[in-house]
Design an enzyme around this catalytic site. Structure first.
Site, mmCIF file in Angstrom:
data_model
loop_
_atom_site.group_PDB
_atom_site.id
_atom_site.type_symbol
_atom_site.label_atom_id
_atom_site.label_comp_id
_atom_site.label_asym_id
_atom_site.label_seq_id
_atom_site.Cartn_x
_atom_site.Cartn_y
_atom_site.Cartn_z
ATOM 1 N N ASP A 1 0.829 -1.207 0.000
ATOM 2 C CA ASP A 1 0.000 0.000 0.000
ATOM 3 C C ASP A 1 0.863 1.255 0.000
ATOM 4 O OD1 ASP A 1 0.981 -0.549 2.526
ATOM 5 O OD2 ASP A 1 -0.921 -0.271 3.576
ATOM 6 N N ASP B 1 7.216 3.478 3.315
ATOM 7 C CA ASP B 1 7.474 4.587 4.234
ATOM 8 C C ASP B 1 8.955 4.535 4.624
ATOM 9 O OD1 ASP B 1 6.828 6.619 6.062
ATOM 10 O OD2 ASP B 1 6.284 5.219 7.622
HETATM 11 P P1 IMP Z 1 7.605 0.748 6.228
HETATM 12 O O1 IMP Z 1 7.840 1.126 4.804
HETATM 13 O O2 IMP Z 1 8.323 -0.502 6.645
HETATM 14 O O3 IMP Z 1 7.890 1.885 7.164
HETATM 15 O O4 IMP Z 1 6.115 0.392 6.523
HETATM 16 C C1 IMP Z 1 5.127 0.494 5.623
HETATM 17 C C2 IMP Z 1 3.835 0.144 6.330
HETATM 18 O O5 IMP Z 1 3.550 1.090 7.375
HETATM 19 C C3 IMP Z 1 2.700 0.268 5.350
HETATM 20 O O6 IMP Z 1 2.472 -0.936 4.680
HETATM 21 C C4 IMP Z 1 1.552 0.688 6.246
HETATM 22 O O7 IMP Z 1 0.944 -0.439 6.820
HETATM 23 C C5 IMP Z 1 2.214 1.503 7.347
HETATM 24 N N1 IMP Z 1 2.174 2.953 7.031
HETATM 25 C C6 IMP Z 1 3.205 3.774 6.777
HETATM 26 N N2 IMP Z 1 2.798 5.027 6.544
HETATM 27 C C7 IMP Z 1 1.455 5.008 6.626
HETATM 28 C C8 IMP Z 1 0.435 6.034 6.451
HETATM 29 O O8 IMP Z 1 0.673 7.219 6.148
HETATM 30 N N3 IMP Z 1 -0.845 5.600 6.610
HETATM 31 C C9 IMP Z 1 -1.181 4.319 6.911
HETATM 32 N N4 IMP Z 1 -0.260 3.346 7.076
HETATM 33 C C10 IMP Z 1 1.052 3.692 6.938
HETATM 34 MG MG MG Z 2 1.420 -2.371 4.077
#
Ligand code: IMP
Ligand code: MG
Length: 224
Positions: free
Chosen positions: A143, A146
């Protein structure tokens, strides 16, 4: 690679490069940014809509055609990273036109480690049939990317399991927050550094069903 429960933590920082006024995250395709148009019937907890239902539909159809071309002869395994990916994956696979030969669709589960923006350790539940990994071309569907920790970790596991290739498609990319050195191969939209919900993304399990991407009102996030 039958089942793996693993913990990992963030790697060191990384900045996206800027060329010709465009932020580049090691991809050559242009990625749309947030629109200024406000949609009708917006949920009262939403401060503003960043990507409307219509903009999303148009963009996902473009991604679908690009990916169909890339994977037409590769018998791809489309692997959605639950839970947030469920809406994007459903739209994306229907936009894969023409349908790639041997397309297989599956999901894995990555547990979220926060409810808004605090980083920390990540717990992943992971279970994929080995024959869907060994020698296969895998497209991971997220989705939002981040910090990048989730995708970096998943990609490493799949490559260790013998995947022929692992590419990443993220509906949203927040390059400013990247901690792991990882770049999605395909991106729906570049997202500003705000907490967003809708189109599968949640805040405390709410707002996943909104058909657009919106920024939550500050007091909603602050109340958690
Ligand atoms: P990362 O890239 O490992 O930090 O984590 C990504 C996950 O964090 C995504 O798949 C989402 O589940 C959650 N996430 C990060 N940013 C957001 C946001 O702005 N809204 C909702 N979920 C988020
Ligand atoms: Mg996710």
């Amino acid at each position: 690679m039958r089942t793996a429960h693993s913990r990992c933590s963030a790697a060191s920082g990384l900045q996206p490069s800027v060329r010709n006024g465009l932020k580049l995250t090691r991809r050559t395709r242009a990625v749309p940014h947030a629109s200024q148009t406000q949609a009708a019937n917006v949920h009262p907890d939403i401060d503003r809509v960043l990507f409307t239902e219509e903009a999303i539909r148009t963009r996902v159809n473009v991604l679908g055609r690009e990916l169909a071309e890339e994977y037409k002869d590769k018998k791809p395994v489309v692997l959605g990273v639950l839970k947030g990916c469920f809406v994007f994956t459903a739209d994306l696979v229907r936009a894969l036109q023409p349908v790639p030969n041997g397309l297989y669709i599956d999901f894995i589960r990555a547990s979220s480690y926060r409810s808004s923006s605090t980083a920390g350790d990540l717990t992943l539940s992971f279970s994929v049939r080995p024959d869907l990994v060994e020698g296969r071309h895998i497209l991971l569907v997220e989705d939002i990317i981040d910090t990048g920790v989730t995708l970096q970790f998943l990609r490493g596991l799949l490559l260790k399991g013998g995947a022929a290739s692992v590419k990443l498609v993220a509906f949203l990319d927040k390059p400013e927050r990247r901690k792991a050195e990882i770049y999605p191969d395909y991106v729906g939209f570049e997202c500003p550094n705000e907490y967003v919900v809708g189109y599968g993304l949640d805040f405390d399990e709410k707002y996943r069903s909104l058909p657009y991407i919106g920024k939550l009102k500050d007091h909603i996030i602050g109340s958690k």
